[in-house]
Structure formats: structure tokens, C-alpha cells
Design an enzyme around this catalytic site. Structure first.
Site, PDB file in Angstrom:
ATOM      1  N   HIS A 130      12.625   4.703   0.736  1.00 23.85           N
ATOM      2  CA  HIS A 130      13.721   4.514  -0.219  1.00 23.85           C
ATOM      3  C   HIS A 130      14.956   5.282   0.238  1.00 23.85           C
ATOM      4  CE1 HIS A 130      15.824   4.890  -4.178  1.00 23.85           C
ATOM      5  NE2 HIS A 130      15.373   3.656  -4.305  1.00 23.85           N
ATOM      6  N   SER A 363      -1.370  -5.339  -3.517  1.00 22.66           N
ATOM      7  CA  SER A 363       0.015  -5.076  -3.898  1.00 22.66           C
ATOM      8  C   SER A 363       0.456  -6.080  -4.954  1.00 22.66           C
ATOM      9  CB  SER A 363       0.932  -5.177  -2.677  1.00 22.66           C
ATOM     10  OG  SER A 363       2.290  -5.018  -3.051  1.00 22.66           O
TER      11      SER A 363
END
Length: 480
Positions: A130, A363
Site C-alpha cells: 500500500h 481471496s
């Protein structure tokens, strides 16, 4: 409704306050119906707390030391941290944590803990980390190394090991030869550290990357550190688990990320998987790490141990109730199962339509070719990067929503003759364009995948995971 063709709200100050707010509410309702590209759980009802919005609840100062300001929600904040301490297996006596203003603050705090532990340390993070991780390096004036990522979004372990070997070799070199210990301009880093000296490493490990939902394998990284003779006083690991740190614990036979391993901190977002109307987050670290940061503030009559001074006490209250209404770990396990199964369902629909896509194991982030229609992207609020986009299957996303989306995407593709190649983002293996070869995935394979996703032997066993976690927590509580 005062919304333009780009699905944006326009504030018209010439209208009355009532009219403005009515228009804005209509806009928010409509946008919420097409909330698909960002990981927010919108499936919550915390209306019992409405009355508390009339109060200025501020948890300024340390979350465990009450200040002179009496309108706070510290007991609720402590309960939230206690929940995560048990989930991530750290004893209360060794744990420090607090409710942050967002996942970014959790990353800033985690990296700060590492920097305070190792003043001469440098940051290592993958390219898929991120942006707040690299922001932390800039804010703290830290050197950092950006490691490339594998096609699925995981860190490139081979490249990581090469960097760790390079750094470790400097330690051996110093032990045998001090000739390069000068600090001329040619051999110093941007922040004045000697390039020829070994430095402790501060590692960011992604527990679910932003774009592809990939999980860096913590065990593999720890093995690489061990193999190259890094001792625990030479590295600090922060785990960025913004979304997936609340899914991973409920997946059977999957990687375990907790404080039984030599990590320094974990952060997670509160408004994502938990569900909360306030942007928020949680960060947990070892209490010993905070000692380097704390300082007493006289006018607060409390201790400064957090990044922000004033902190949103409303978030603590709402997160506490959201966790409580889940009914314990079983509620989160059911949510995780629903999201993972929804993602598998969407993957199957996309493949049947010949649409390139990637879904990492266990996921809820589905990556696919970027739609060639900006209005469609804006409508569904898709997150895009290069030739790919993604959607994230959260608790509020139903099969009907998934089917509607795929059908609209299919119609848009018919109107656009240009093929989209996603090989550079997800490898040729997952690209179905003509150039890469649609033979990568046949209809038979798709049918097999569908059968597997419905097989009871491969479906996540919520009860088993829940029972295992409850036993661990019960044992911990009995020993405290």
C-alpha cells in the site's frame, strides 16, 4: 437528483438546507447500490448508537491511561484491542494497541515502531505494498528498498533474499575489514547512512495486497531470514492486514499470522471487513516496542503513545458493537466463508464468458481485464490499474449483484472490438486474449473448477476453524 453523468454529486448552495441534504441522501443511496470496487462491508446495522452522535467522544492520549477529559470511550477501545489480541495470540500483559483513524495510520505506526527500535534501520517492502508504507518511509526520512512482485501480487522472494544477502555481507565485511567505514558523499545514503555498513531491516509483509489480494508468505520470509543468519535483534516485521487479516484466521490449512511468530505489529482496517460507518483501523504491537515512543503530557494528565493526539471515540464504540453483534468468532468465520465463495462464483462466471481474470487462493479480490467504458467504471466504482480492474466481494455483495455486473460487462465487451491483454499484470497464464491464447483455460477446466468450488471436501469448514480458534482463546484465558 443533483448528480451529473459521471455519477458525481454537485452541491448547489442556492437550494435550501433540506433540499441539499435530501439530494445528497439520494445520491449516497444510489452510489451504495453500486459499491463494488472497494473493500467496505456495508452490511451492518448499528442504529442503537445513534444517540451517542450527540456527544463529542474523544479518546485523546493513551488508550489505557485515562486523562482529565471525561467524555471518552476507552473501555470500549480496550475491549476491541482485547478481541484482536486474542485473535492474534498475544498475551494482554505483552500487548499494546489502539483504534486508529484508518489503515494508513496503522501502517505509519507499525513502521514507526520498527524505526524507533532500529534508528539506523531501512525499510523493505514489495512493489504491491500500500502506498502508505512508502509514505511512512518519506515521513520518517528512511531509506527503503522496493522489491518487485510476482504476477499474483506476492513479494518476489528470490529478489528479497538477494537484498538480504547483500546487506548481511556488509556485516561480514565490517567484521574483517574496516577500511570502508568512511562516510564520504559517494558512499552515504540519502539520509546519511553508510552504504557499506550492515543495517537492521524493517520488513513490511502484506496480508492481502491492495490490488490483487495477495498474501506474502510470512513463513517463507522468516525462513529466508533464518537461512541468512538474521537474528531477531536484526529485523522488525510489520504486517499490513488492512482487509485480509480478518479473513485469514478463518481459513483452514492456511498461513497463520500471529504473535507466536517473531513479528512486531499487525494493522487492520475497521471499516472494511468488520463494518463501521466511520473510517477506522486497529493496530496491535508488543508493549516493549512502545517504550521508545511514550512521553507524559501534563495538560492531558496522560501518556502520548499514539500518532494522533485526539482520536475518534465514536469509532471505538461502533467497532465494539459491530464485533459484539457478530456473536464472536463464528460470525466472522461465516462472513469469511461467504466472501470467499462469492469470489469463486464470480471467477467462474468471468471464465465462462472468456474474460481474463485472476483470483488468488482463498481471496475475495477478483482481478479482471479493465472495462473499455469509463462510465461503467464510474458506475460500479471500480479500482483500476493499467489494463486491469478489480472488485472485492464483501458481505453485502449478493450473487444477484455479481450476475448483474458480469452481464453488463459482457455487453460492454461486445461493443468494443479492441481486445485487452492483461499478461503484464497477471501473466499469460491468466490472460485469455488472442495473442496469449485462449487455450489457457478451456470450458472443461471451467466446469471442473465449478465442481471443485461446490465440493464439501474443499469448502472452508467454518465450524472447524471456529472451534480451533475458540479452544486457543479458552486456553489463553485460563492461563491469564
Amino acid at each position: 437528483m443533483n448528480t451529473n453523468n459521471n455519477y458525481r454529486f454537485t452541491l448547489d448552495e442556492n437550494l435550501s438546507t433540506e433540499e441539499i441534504l435530501q439530494q445528497y441522501e439520494q445520491h449516497i443511496k444510489e452510489r451504495t447500490n453500486y459499491h463494488f470496487g472497494y473493500p467496505y462491508n456495508l452490511n451492518y446495522d448499528l442504529s442503537e448508537l445513534q444517540t451517542f452522535l450527540n456527544y463529542s467522544i474523544n479518546n485523546l492520549g493513551d488508550p489505557y491511561i485515562e486523562s482529565n477529559y471525561g467524555v471518552h470511550s476507552r473501555p470500549f477501545e480496550q475491549a476491541v484491542i482485547s478481541f484482536f489480541a486474542k485473535l492474534w495470540k498475544i498475551e494482554a500483559s505483552h500487548c499494546f494497541g489502539y483504534v486508529t483513524n484508518a489503515g494508513t495510520e496503522g501502517n505509519l505506526y507499525g513502521v514507526l515502531m520498527g524505526r524507533e527500535k532500529f534508528e539506523n534501520g531501512y525499510l523493505i517492502a514489495s512493489a504491491e505494498s500500500h502506498y502508505s508504507v512508502f509514505k511512512a518511509a518519506k515521513l520518517y526520512r528512511m531509506d527503503y528498498v522496493r522489491i518487485s512482485s510476482l504476477y499474483n501480487g506476492e513479494i518476489n522472494y528470490e529478489e528479497l533474499e538477494k537484498e538480504l544477502i547483500r546487506n548481511k555481507a556488509l556485516q561480514k565485511k565490517k567484521n574483517t575489514n574496516n577500511a570502508n567505514n568512511n562516510t564520504t558523499d559517494n558512499n552515504t545514503t540519502n539520509y546519511g547512512f553508510n552504504k557499506n555498513e550492515f543495517r537492521p531491516v524493517i520488513l513490511n509483509v502484506n496480508i492481502g495486497t491492495t490490488v490483487k489480494g495477495a498474501v506474502d508468505n510470512l513463513d517463507t520470509i522468516l525462513e529466508i531470514l533464518k537461512r541468512n543468519n538474521y537474528t531477531e535483534d536484526e529485523f522488525y516485521i510489520h504486517c499490513d492486514g488492512a482487509l485480509f487479516a480478518l479473513i485469514l484466521p478463518f481459513v483452514q490449512n492456511e498461513l497463520k499470522v500471529d504473535f507466536t511468530k517473531p513479528i512486531g505489529s499487525i494493522s487492520v482496517s475497521g471499516h472494511k471487513f468488520i463494518g463501521c460507518p466511520f473510517v477506522s483501523g486497529i493496530v496491535v504491537t508488543r508493549k516493549e516496542n512502545v517504550e521508545n515512543l511514550k512521553s507524559h503530557i501534563d495538560y492531558l494528565n496522560s501518556v502520548d503513545t499514539t500518532i494522533m493526539g485526539s482520536r475518534n471515540g465514536q469509532s471505538c464504540l461502533y467497532l465494539w458493537l459491530a464485533i459484539r453483534k457478530k456473536g464472536g468468532l463464528e460470525g466472522f468465520a461465516q462472513d469469511a466463508k461467504k466472501c470467499i465463495e462469492g469470489a469463486k462464483y464470480m471467477e467462474d462466471l468471468l471464465l465462462k464468458e472468456g474474460i481474463s481474470c485472476l483470483l488468488n487462493k482463498n481471496s475475495n479480490t477478483v482481478v479482471f481485464e479493465r472495462p473499455q467504458d469509463e462510465k461503467f467504471i464510474r458506475k460500479w466504482q471500480l479500482a483500476c490499474e493499467g489494463n486491469i480492474a478489480h472488485v472485492i466481494i464483501m458481505q453485502n455483495i449478493t450473487k444477484e449483484v455479481i450476475e448483474q455486473f458480469v452481464e453488463e460487462l459482457k455487453q460492454i465487451r461486445k461493443l468494443n472490438e479492441k481486445e485487452v491483454c492483461v499478461a503484464k499484470h497477471v501473466s499469460e497464464k491468466h490472460c485469455l486474449c488472442t495473442g496469449c491464447g485462449s487455450s489457457n483455460v478451456s470450458l472443461d477446466v471451467v466446469n471442473v473448477k465449478s465442481a471443485i468450488s461446490l465440493s464439501p471436501t474443499t469448502t472452508t469448514s467454518t465450524a472447524a476453524v471456529f472451534t480451533e480458534l475458540e479452544k486457543d482463546i479458552a486456553v489463553e484465558e485460563s492461563t491469564n
